[in-house]
Scaffold this motif. Structure first.
Motif, PDB file in Angstrom:
ATOM      1  N   LEU A 136      17.872  65.018 114.728  1.00 11.32           N
ATOM      2  CA  LEU A 136      19.181  65.662 114.648  1.00 11.32           C
ATOM      3  C   LEU A 136      20.213  64.916 115.486  1.00 11.32           C
ATOM      4  O   LEU A 136      21.374  64.781 115.081  1.00 11.32           O
ATOM      5  CB  LEU A 136      19.077  67.115 115.116  1.00 11.32           C
ATOM      6  CG  LEU A 136      18.315  68.069 114.191  1.00 11.32           C
ATOM      7  CD1 LEU A 136      18.184  69.439 114.834  1.00 11.32           C
ATOM      8  CD2 LEU A 136      19.006  68.189 112.838  1.00 11.32           C
ATOM      9  N   ALA A 137      19.814  64.426 116.663  1.00 16.69           N
ATOM     10  CA  ALA A 137      20.757  63.700 117.518  1.00 16.69           C
ATOM     11  C   ALA A 137      21.232  62.414 116.852  1.00 16.69           C
ATOM     12  O   ALA A 137      22.404  62.052 116.933  1.00 16.69           O
ATOM     13  CB  ALA A 137      20.103  63.385 118.864  1.00 16.69           C
ATOM     14  N   ARG A 187       5.603  64.738 119.639  1.00 18.71           N
ATOM     15  CA  ARG A 187       5.535  66.142 119.299  1.00 18.71           C
ATOM     16  C   ARG A 187       6.592  66.485 118.270  1.00 18.71           C
ATOM     17  O   ARG A 187       7.638  65.835 118.189  1.00 18.71           O
ATOM     18  CB  ARG A 187       5.729  67.001 120.554  1.00 18.71           C
ATOM     19  CG  ARG A 187       4.546  66.955 121.472  1.00 18.71           C
ATOM     20  CD  ARG A 187       4.740  67.711 122.768  1.00 18.71           C
ATOM     21  NE  ARG A 187       5.952  68.499 122.884  1.00 18.71           N
ATOM     22  CZ  ARG A 187       6.335  69.055 124.040  1.00 18.71           C
ATOM     23  NH1 ARG A 187       5.595  68.898 125.125  1.00 18.71           N
ATOM     24  NH2 ARG A 187       7.447  69.756 124.096  1.00 18.71           N
ATOM     25  N   ALA A 188       6.328  67.516 117.486  1.00 20.74           N
ATOM     26  CA  ALA A 188       7.223  67.864 116.390  1.00 20.74           C
ATOM     27  C   ALA A 188       8.602  68.266 116.893  1.00 20.74           C
ATOM     28  O   ALA A 188       9.622  67.905 116.296  1.00 20.74           O
ATOM     29  CB  ALA A 188       6.610  68.986 115.552  1.00 20.74           C
ATOM     30  N   ASP A 189       8.665  69.025 118.007  1.00 21.14           N
ATOM     31  CA  ASP A 189       9.972  69.455 118.502  1.00 21.14           C
ATOM     32  C   ASP A 189      10.789  68.284 119.025  1.00 21.14           C
ATOM     33  O   ASP A 189      12.005  68.192 118.799  1.00 21.14           O
ATOM     34  CB  ASP A 189       9.798  70.512 119.584  1.00 21.14           C
ATOM     35  CG  ASP A 189       8.883  70.045 120.704  1.00 21.14           C
ATOM     36  OD1 ASP A 189       8.920  70.633 121.792  1.00 21.14           O
ATOM     37  OD2 ASP A 189       8.135  69.064 120.477  1.00 21.14           O
ATOM     38  N   ARG A 190      10.148  67.336 119.718  1.00 23.56           N
ATOM     39  CA  ARG A 190      10.880  66.167 120.208  1.00 23.56           C
ATOM     40  C   ARG A 190      11.374  65.300 119.056  1.00 23.56           C
ATOM     41  O   ARG A 190      12.494  64.782 119.089  1.00 23.56           O
ATOM     42  CB  ARG A 190       9.979  65.351 121.132  1.00 23.56           C
ATOM     43  CG  ARG A 190       9.669  66.041 122.463  1.00 23.56           C
ATOM     44  CD  ARG A 190       8.843  65.145 123.361  1.00 23.56           C
ATOM     45  NE  ARG A 190       8.587  65.777 124.640  1.00 23.56           N
ATOM     46  CZ  ARG A 190       7.868  65.215 125.617  1.00 23.56           C
ATOM     47  NH1 ARG A 190       7.348  64.000 125.421  1.00 23.56           N
ATOM     48  NH2 ARG A 190       7.674  65.852 126.746  1.00 23.56           N
ATOM     49  N   PHE A 191      10.538  65.143 118.042  1.00 26.03           N
ATOM     50  CA  PHE A 191      10.965  64.355 116.885  1.00 26.03           C
ATOM     51  C   PHE A 191      12.139  65.027 116.172  1.00 26.03           C
ATOM     52  O   PHE A 191      13.088  64.357 115.745  1.00 26.03           O
ATOM     53  CB  PHE A 191       9.796  64.172 115.922  1.00 26.03           C
ATOM     54  CG  PHE A 191      10.164  63.448 114.660  1.00 26.03           C
ATOM     55  CD1 PHE A 191      10.252  62.069 114.636  1.00 26.03           C
ATOM     56  CD2 PHE A 191      10.433  64.157 113.491  1.00 26.03           C
ATOM     57  CE1 PHE A 191      10.602  61.392 113.483  1.00 26.03           C
ATOM     58  CE2 PHE A 191      10.783  63.493 112.325  1.00 26.03           C
ATOM     59  CZ  PHE A 191      10.864  62.104 112.330  1.00 26.03           C
ATOM     60  N   ALA A 192      12.091  66.365 116.047  1.00 26.86           N
ATOM     61  CA  ALA A 192      13.182  67.077 115.371  1.00 26.86           C
ATOM     62  C   ALA A 192      14.487  66.945 116.139  1.00 26.86           C
ATOM     63  O   ALA A 192      15.549  66.690 115.551  1.00 26.86           O
ATOM     64  CB  ALA A 192      12.806  68.551 115.198  1.00 26.86           C
ATOM     65  N   GLN A 225       0.052  70.391 114.713  1.00 26.50           N
ATOM     66  CA  GLN A 225      -0.721  69.396 113.987  1.00 26.50           C
ATOM     67  C   GLN A 225       0.103  68.160 113.626  1.00 26.50           C
ATOM     68  O   GLN A 225      -0.418  67.045 113.633  1.00 26.50           O
ATOM     69  CB  GLN A 225      -1.297  70.016 112.703  1.00 26.50           C
ATOM     70  CG  GLN A 225      -2.290  71.129 112.947  1.00 26.50           C
ATOM     71  CD  GLN A 225      -3.544  70.642 113.659  1.00 26.50           C
ATOM     72  OE1 GLN A 225      -3.977  69.522 113.482  1.00 26.50           O
ATOM     73  NE2 GLN A 225      -4.120  71.524 114.478  1.00 26.50           N
ATOM     74  N   ALA A 226       1.348  68.341 113.291  1.00 26.81           N
ATOM     75  CA  ALA A 226       2.188  67.207 112.884  1.00 26.81           C
ATOM     76  C   ALA A 226       2.600  66.391 114.105  1.00 26.81           C
ATOM     77  O   ALA A 226       3.049  66.950 115.112  1.00 26.81           O
ATOM     78  CB  ALA A 226       3.427  67.708 112.143  1.00 26.81           C
ATOM     79  N   THR A 227       2.445  65.079 114.017  1.00 25.68           N
ATOM     80  CA  THR A 227       2.850  64.159 115.094  1.00 25.68           C
ATOM     81  C   THR A 227       3.616  62.987 114.491  1.00 25.68           C
ATOM     82  O   THR A 227       3.102  61.859 114.435  1.00 25.68           O
ATOM     83  CB  THR A 227       1.623  63.655 115.868  1.00 25.68           C
ATOM     84  OG1 THR A 227       0.704  63.061 114.935  1.00 25.68           O
ATOM     85  CG2 THR A 227       0.953  64.763 116.625  1.00 25.68           C
ATOM     86  N   PRO A 228       4.816  63.195 113.989  1.00 22.33           N
ATOM     87  CA  PRO A 228       5.591  62.071 113.429  1.00 22.33           C
ATOM     88  C   PRO A 228       5.947  61.061 114.503  1.00 22.33           C
ATOM     89  O   PRO A 228       6.391  61.418 115.596  1.00 22.33           O
ATOM     90  CB  PRO A 228       6.839  62.763 112.865  1.00 22.33           C
ATOM     91  CG  PRO A 228       6.931  64.048 113.613  1.00 22.33           C
ATOM     92  CD  PRO A 228       5.547  64.465 113.934  1.00 22.33           C
ATOM     93  N   ASP A 229       5.716  59.799 114.202  1.00 20.18           N
ATOM     94  CA  ASP A 229       5.968  58.702 115.142  1.00 20.18           C
ATOM     95  C   ASP A 229       5.182  58.851 116.430  1.00 20.18           C
ATOM     96  O   ASP A 229       5.567  58.326 117.475  1.00 20.18           O
ATOM     97  CB  ASP A 229       7.459  58.590 115.476  1.00 20.18           C
ATOM     98  CG  ASP A 229       8.274  58.068 114.308  1.00 20.18           C
ATOM     99  OD1 ASP A 229       7.658  57.501 113.386  1.00 20.18           O
ATOM    100  OD2 ASP A 229       9.494  58.227 114.312  1.00 20.18           O
TER     101      ASP A 229
END
Length: 233
Positions: free
Chosen positions: A137-138, A128-133, A121-125
């Motif tokens: 971190l990078a 997808r949430a995993d790509r944003f995370a 459900q979360a779409t920051p920017d």
């Protein structure tokens, strides 16, 4: 298909539609809109991680720290690897302690379902949430100052590279240097000089506080064809 309007935060929802499961062996799932395949992937990955971390095994914690260190080294070098490995080791140890205090329904059902729902459900920017995370971190592990793919020292810290740098003075130097100019030309000086005329040759020296006889104090010297100007400090 719904006729209502819906805001689109990313064009990926148009060109990369999300795959969902609506039926299993002809039986419709009691979930409006179906179950996204990404939700199942998140739930399965979270369940495996919860079981591995909740076991309290030191091998699992060291494996997580090594994987985080390798990823951090690719982003921020040795410092990024050290920070990522230490952070992953502490986080996995604390997560193992917390998982050991809760019952199995919350640990094996509620947590995977909550993480999967939040991840889909979360779409920051608009991503997808995993790509944003991973991107977040990078950015935190990578040095803030880089050049040619290498980390730079912090501002105010000098680093000796061991190279040699040759510097050649030009006409903008504040010092008067030896030179010979042949006309026709117009020569400008940043400070007044004393010019003496000797046939077709002129001699320029630094101007003394008290002007000497036969010397012209000037900043501009015009040379005709065949004339030469010698500058002597």
């Amino acid at each position: 298909m719904s006729e209502s309007f819906e805001s689109i935060r990313s064009y990926q929802r148009i060109f990369r539609p999300e795959r969902r499961i609506y039926q299993i062996e002809g039986r419709t799932l009691p979930v409006p809109g179906g179950v996204p395949l990404r939700w199942l992937a998140y739930a399965t990955g979270t369940l495996v991680a919860v079981i591995a971390i909740g076991s309290g095994s030191a091998t699992v914690e060291l494996g997580i720290a090594c994987a985080a260190g390798i990823a951090g080294f690719g982003v921020g070098g040795r410092e990024g690897a050290a920070v990522a490995a230490l952070g992953a080791l502490v986080a996995s140890w604390l997560a193992g302690l917390a998982l050991g205090l809760i019952d199995w329904p919350l640990k094996l059902i509620v947590i995977p379902a909550a993480v999967a729902t939040l991840g889909t459900q979360a779409t920051p920017d608009g991503r997808r949430a995993d790509r944003f995370a991973f991107s977040w971190l990078a950015v935190r592990l990578a040095p803030s100052r880089r050049s040619l793919g290498r980390a730079l020292p912090l501002a105010g810290i000098a680093r000796v590279l061991g190279g040699q740098l040759w510097v050649e003075p030009d006409e903008r130097t504040p010092l008067l240097r030896r030179a010979r100019v042949r006309g026709p030309a117009i020569v400008f000086f940043s400070a007044p000089v004393a010019v003496r005329a000797r046939r077709k040759r002129r001699l320029a020296r630094p101007a003394a506080p008290v002007s000497s006889r036969g010397a012209e104090r000037t900043r501009r010297v015009a040379l005709g064809k065949g004339e030469a100007l010698e500058v002597r400090p």
